[in-house]
Design a protein around this motif. Sequence first.
Motif, PDB file in Angstrom:
ATOM      1  N   VAL A 155     -16.129  -2.180   1.934  1.00 24.64           N
ATOM      2  CA  VAL A 155     -14.669  -2.337   1.885  1.00 24.64           C
ATOM      3  C   VAL A 155     -13.972  -1.215   2.647  1.00 24.64           C
ATOM      4  O   VAL A 155     -13.036  -1.446   3.425  1.00 24.64           O
ATOM      5  CB  VAL A 155     -14.178  -2.368   0.423  1.00 24.64           C
ATOM      6  CG1 VAL A 155     -12.661  -2.307   0.347  1.00 24.64           C
ATOM      7  CG2 VAL A 155     -14.692  -3.617  -0.280  1.00 24.64           C
ATOM      8  N   HIS A 159     -11.622  -1.660   6.120  1.00 24.53           N
ATOM      9  CA  HIS A 159     -10.241  -1.170   6.278  1.00 24.53           C
ATOM     10  C   HIS A 159     -10.138  -0.230   7.481  1.00 24.53           C
ATOM     11  O   HIS A 159      -9.167  -0.292   8.249  1.00 24.53           O
ATOM     12  CB  HIS A 159      -9.797  -0.435   5.013  1.00 24.53           C
ATOM     13  CG  HIS A 159      -9.338  -1.342   3.912  1.00 24.53           C
ATOM     14  ND1 HIS A 159      -8.314  -2.249   4.075  1.00 24.53           N
ATOM     15  CD2 HIS A 159      -9.753  -1.470   2.632  1.00 24.53           C
ATOM     16  CE1 HIS A 159      -8.111  -2.906   2.934  1.00 24.53           C
ATOM     17  NE2 HIS A 159      -8.980  -2.451   2.055  1.00 24.53           N
ATOM     18  N   VAL A 202      -8.036  -6.898  -1.655  1.00 22.06           N
ATOM     19  CA  VAL A 202      -9.017  -5.953  -2.187  1.00 22.06           C
ATOM     20  C   VAL A 202      -8.507  -5.310  -3.477  1.00 22.06           C
ATOM     21  O   VAL A 202      -9.275  -5.098  -4.431  1.00 22.06           O
ATOM     22  CB  VAL A 202      -9.356  -4.877  -1.136  1.00 22.06           C
ATOM     23  CG1 VAL A 202     -10.166  -3.741  -1.760  1.00 22.06           C
ATOM     24  CG2 VAL A 202     -10.114  -5.495   0.030  1.00 22.06           C
TER      25      VAL A 202
END
Length: 312
Positions: A155, A159, A202
């Motif tokens: 994750v 990003h 998220v």
Amino acid sequence: MKTRNQTDISEFLLLGLTEDPALQPLIFSLFLSMYLVTIMGNLLIILAVSSDSHLHTPMYFFLCSLSVNDICLSTSTVPKMLVNILRQDQSITYTGCLSQVCFFIDFVGMENCLITVMAYDRYVAICHPLRYTVIMNPHLCALLVLLSLLLSSVVALLHTVMLLHLSFCTDLEIPHFFCELAQVLKLACSDTFINNLMVNLVAVLFAGVPLSGIIFSYIHIVSSVLRMPSSGGKHKAFSTCGSHLSVVSLFYVTGLGVYISSSVTDSSRDSAVASVMYSVVPQMLNPFIYSLRNRDMKATVRMLMGKTASVM
């Protein structure tokens, strides 16, 4: 405003918590103290668990992992802030800023996953005590920590890679003491719709799914404890969960508080001050919560401090 391609950007400016120069020494002293307490407290937890064979259990293995993560999380933001104050230099390189975004998201996600895993550990220990050692075997414990690290790292990298494709305006001032993703996105002049969509998605997944798992675990834990015949057994069961519940409450309440404060105020500076409550404070308090509320941990810490005092 003029835009600059991301390859032309050399640095951002971290404006910190205040523009008042007179308050900088106070902020430096406060954050240095908090950082040192965080490092020493979490190292003490790691040392205590490592030195006492009675603490070589899944619960304390996850606690050690949480302490390591807390050290890394604080180190990803606070030292750069202290250096900037000391040098009276607000700059952070483009690479350094994106690295800070990546590491911060990674360690916050890891924290979220670890406290969820710890809730599952307590659920198995209380609801399935006879099968606890079989279910929570060393291989599963290591796998859960590695999966938490892998998930949070994916994750964070996602990003960060998406940030690399953005163009930024000439105003590169971040009203924060570290490169927070939301603040960096506000400086972009290119379309950030996909970035913001990913942030919200998220956030929902990382907040909703783990929190649902924790609530599910504790519903079954409370149900099992209430069916216990002896009051001593109930007290022991609740005491083993008390520390974890305190950590969970601290993590989610401070995070929710920052979210609400950023929603009700237009001041980025106020949001930066509020963010201290989830980016610095929980990592400092977690060792105290576990060492003061857990009888076994308290005894081991006292033994270590006694040995240290005798040597000195």
